[in-house]
Enzyme design. Structure first.
Site, mmCIF file in Angstrom:
data_model
loop_
_atom_site.group_PDB
_atom_site.id
_atom_site.type_symbol
_atom_site.label_atom_id
_atom_site.label_comp_id
_atom_site.label_asym_id
_atom_site.label_seq_id
_atom_site.Cartn_x
_atom_site.Cartn_y
_atom_site.Cartn_z
ATOM 1 N N GLU A 140 0.813 -1.224 0.000
ATOM 2 C CA GLU A 140 0.000 0.000 0.000
ATOM 3 C C GLU A 140 0.843 1.269 0.000
ATOM 4 O O GLU A 140 0.508 2.239 -0.681
ATOM 5 C CB GLU A 140 -0.917 -0.003 1.228
ATOM 6 C CG GLU A 140 -1.829 1.210 1.296
ATOM 7 C CD GLU A 140 -2.742 1.161 2.510
ATOM 8 O OE1 GLU A 140 -3.398 2.179 2.772
ATOM 9 O OE2 GLU A 140 -2.797 0.122 3.178
ATOM 10 N N ASP A 141 1.946 1.271 0.753
ATOM 11 C CA ASP A 141 2.666 2.523 1.000
ATOM 12 C C ASP A 141 4.067 2.589 0.412
ATOM 13 O O ASP A 141 4.766 3.580 0.605
ATOM 14 C CB ASP A 141 2.752 2.774 2.517
ATOM 15 C CG ASP A 141 1.388 3.010 3.136
ATOM 16 O OD1 ASP A 141 0.514 3.564 2.441
ATOM 17 O OD2 ASP A 141 1.186 2.629 4.303
#
Length: 733
Positions: free
Chosen positions: A76-77
């Site tokens: 996600e990051d």
């Protein structure tokens, strides 16, 4: 920040044969990917997944789960991808990490919708492997512990989501310690004044009753020891602020009225010792009536087992007692994390049969998810069930069914099986026929009375309390409506294909569904019946080479206009001002039959209605809205149905007839008020009939002349707002 070797040592304490290489690789990979990223507090971002992993080591989970905790934010990051994680760590870990990745790059209309979609994705991932839930709850717990640096509005939003979803979800999975900490942290941010007040009062009470917990522990321990229960352990504690606040609110009590702020737990070696301890306690101290519950013989849905009782104990103090074994205590505190399958790398599919019942609620929730509710409805139903206490009822054959408190026999029927709910027409509760709206109580025996011709009424959706029942009722209602429109659509399509010299076939339509934007044949046919899909478009989808030419030649307004429809083989003419039509707004068709006269059903039809035509004696065609009950007369006469649509001449607008019914107060000025409202909406009254139906009410049936459906709906809305009008609705007969 915890070092690499420290993490390995934490796991080695409970799993000596730990896969050190896996943990070291995950530690280094996550640290490199997060790099110089910072949290809102200014700490290195990598400290967050590291702390999540530490929380999971306290639950003694396997190294695969710990590795997932370290990697859970990488997709996600960071620049990490699922393929890369699969290659380095295996598909199992890659699947778990992806299950924890929030939905991104999707256009959602609201934060509520985004929250709902994330919950759906999370629960679907949990259905594959429950370790996803363990990591997610640990992730949320650490985020809540470090929430102080956030803005007030963001802190409150995250705390509300925690209180709505994650704390109850932890409770449903039996993880009470985690649930209590999540609730306490969320309560502090949602209602800081209440939290501060209750915490202060609890501190004062603790000082005032200093030593009372030790005294009660001592007396209980002495009682059990003297009774031969050697090895029994007694633990006492003061309840947490949110638990006290919730009880004050639910029972409308002040703090001074609370009499059971202290709770005690008796832990014994064997199951039979639980009942022996209970007997000793009840023999020594008086039981508070109605406060005894046996969750050992009847476990909760999340696998929780314990005896609960409340006594008036030493110093006349009301005391809550929980009596359980060591194993029951582990399950009560750690829930699903207490099961051995999460400590030795097994997956949810390897779960022994005796443990499956603990997760029945989760499976039912995922089942309702797969049945097609939209995301926000699913979120609403999930929240509803997360917060419900339970009642336990029995089928006539002795099957135990756990339901939310407030459940009805309809909920019971759907909990047994969807087909039983769909065919339910009545219920016997403890041998007596009772209304379906009756609320069930613990221990009720429920027998469902069924009928093969029953269709669940849409109104049931407002009666039931379980998401499964609501989803099934909504689905059955959709199916009934689809069946109704499917019959109409079938007749329209058969007629259209016949006029084009083709034969309609469901198999042909199935092969062309992708062109029509539908997944099932029934959906496409029903869409034709509802007017959402043109029968000509279906014809073109099935036979792409078919030529359908519709030519419209518009002339001066006083001469009308003509058009030819090649699908029907008819040439028709709409009269202009100079064309002498006997019926206002009628249409003259010329083609196969000379001077085919078109008229409307008695209650009329207006532009915007979905309409069909019924052939008469060869010289007439009557137009009906599809809602008209008059169409039922022609159900078995497919050859008379004509697919027609509105094709208006904007240069020669006409009004169309519609009929409404109004129930109004019988008092001076009512008729004038109604007539004035109709006039100000630019609608003309054709005829009006008034009937006295009661002393205070008059029923008006009014034939109107309107431009279109929008104007008619606006008028009905305005009429409903009048104080003198009780009801206003359109009539189709």
């Amino acid at each position: 920040m915890m070092r690499q070797y420290e993490l390995v040592e934490r796991v080695q304490k409970y799993k000596p044969d730990v896969n050190e290489a896996l943990l070291n690789k995950a530690y280094v990979y996550a640290m490199q990917k997060h790099g110089l990223q910072k949290r809102a507090s200014g700490d290195p971002y990598f400290s967050h997944p590291l702390e999540v992993a530490a929380i999971l080591t306290d639950l003694h989970l396997d190294e695969a789960t710990i590795a997932v905790a370290l990697l859970h934010d990488t997709i996600e990051d960071t620049t990490a991808t699922r393929d890369e994680i699969d290659e380095l760590f295996g598909e199992e870990i890659g699947s778990l990490v992806e299950g924890l990745t929030k939905i991104k790059k999707i256009d959602l209309v609201s934060k509520k919708a985004k929250q709902a979609e994330n919950l759906r994705k999370l629960l679907l991932a949990i259905s594959d492997d429950l370790r996803v839930l363990l990591v997610k709850l640990a992730d949320r717990l650490h985020n809540m512990r470090t929430l102080g640096v956030m803005r007030d509005d963001k802190r409150k939003r995250i705390s509300e989501e925690t209180m709505d979803i994650y704390a109850p979800l932890a409770g449903r999975m039996g993880m009470q310690e985690m649930r209590e900490e999540l609730e306490e942290l969320a309560f502090r941010n949602i209602n800081p004044e209440a939290w501060e007040t209750v915490t202060k009062r609890l501190a004062e009470l603790s000082v005032r009753n200093e030593g009372i917990i030790d005294k009660i522990e001592s007396e209980l321990g002495e009682l059990l020891e003297n009774g031969g229960l050697h090895g029994a352990v007694v633990k006492g504690r003061q309840k947490k602020a949110y638990s006290v606040f919730r009880k004050m609110q639910s029972k409308s009590l002040s703090f001074e009225q609370l009499s059971d702020v202290f709770g005690f737990r008796i832990i014994v070696p064997e199951v039979q010792d639980c009942y022996k301890a209970l007997g000793m306690v009840h023999t020594r101290w008086r039981l508070v009536p109605g406060r005894f519950k046996d969750y050992i013989s009847t476990p909760k849905q999340n696998g929780y087992r314990s005896l609960h009782t409340t006594i008036v104990g030493p110093a006349r103090q009301r005391i809550e007692l929980q009596i359980r074994t060591d194993w029951m205590n582990d399950v009560a505190e750690l829930g699903i994390a207490a099961h051995s399958l999460y400590k030795d790398g097994q997956t949810a599919g390897d779960q022994p049969a005796r443990e499956i019942n603990a997760y029945s609620w989760l499976r039912q929730t995922i089942e309702s998810l797969s049945e097609g509710d939209n995301a926000e409805e699913f979120l609403e139903h999930t929240k509803l069930e997360l917060f419900q206490d339970q009642v336990f009822c029995f089928s006539p054959k002795g099957k135990l069914i756990a339901l939310p408190r407030g459940a009805t026999p309809i909920d019971f029927a759907y909990a047994v099986h969807t087909d039983i709910g769909d065919t339910c027409v009545g219920a016997k509760i403890n041998g007596r026929i009772m209304p379906l709206v009756t609320r069930l109580n613990n221990g009720d025996e429920v027998e469902i009375i069924r009928s093969g011709v029953q269709v669940p009424p849409a109104a049931w959706e407002e009666i039931v309390v379980t998401g499964k029942a609501r989803s099934a009722i909504r689905r059955a209602t959709r199916m009934a409506i689809r069946k109704q429109y499917s019959g109409l659509g079938q007749r329209i399509l058969e007629r259209t294909f016949e006029r084009a010299g083709k034969t309609f076939s469901r198999d042909l339509l199935k092969a062309s569904l992708f062109r029509l934007g539908h997944k099932e044949v029934e959906d496409a046919i029903a869409a034709v019946g509802r007017g959402e899909l043109s029968s000509i478009d279906v014809l073109h989808a099935v036979f792409p080479d078919y030529q359908d030419e519709r030519v419209t030649v518009r002339q001066a307004a006083d001469e009308g206009w003509v058009a030819m429809d090649s699908a029907s083989g008819m040439i028709f003419k709409v009269p202009g001002q100079g064309d002498g039509a006997s019926i206002p707004g009628s249409t003259m068709f010329r083609g196969l039959a000379p001077d085919l006269q078109v008229s409307f059903s008695p209650a009329g039809a207006v532009p915007g209605d979905r309409i069909v035509g019924i052939l008469g004696d060869g010289k007439s065609l009557t137009i009906y809205p599809i809602q008209s009950p008059g169409l039922q007369e022609f159900d078995d006469e497919n050859h008379r149905w004509i697919d027609v649509r509105w094709d208006l001449d904007e240069t020669n607008k006409a009004r169309f007839k519609a009929r409404i019914e109004i129930s109004a107060l019988n008092e001076p000025g009512t008729l004038a008020t109604v007539a004035q409202t109709i006039a100000t909406t630019d609608v003309n009254i054709s005829t009006l009939t008034m009937t006295r139906v009661a002393t205070d009410f008059t029923e008006m049936t009014i034939d109107l002349e309107v431009w279109d459906l929008r104007q008619l709906n606006l008028l009905i809305s305005r009429l409903k707002e009048l104080e003198c009008v009780a009801t206003a609705k359109r009539l189709f007969r």
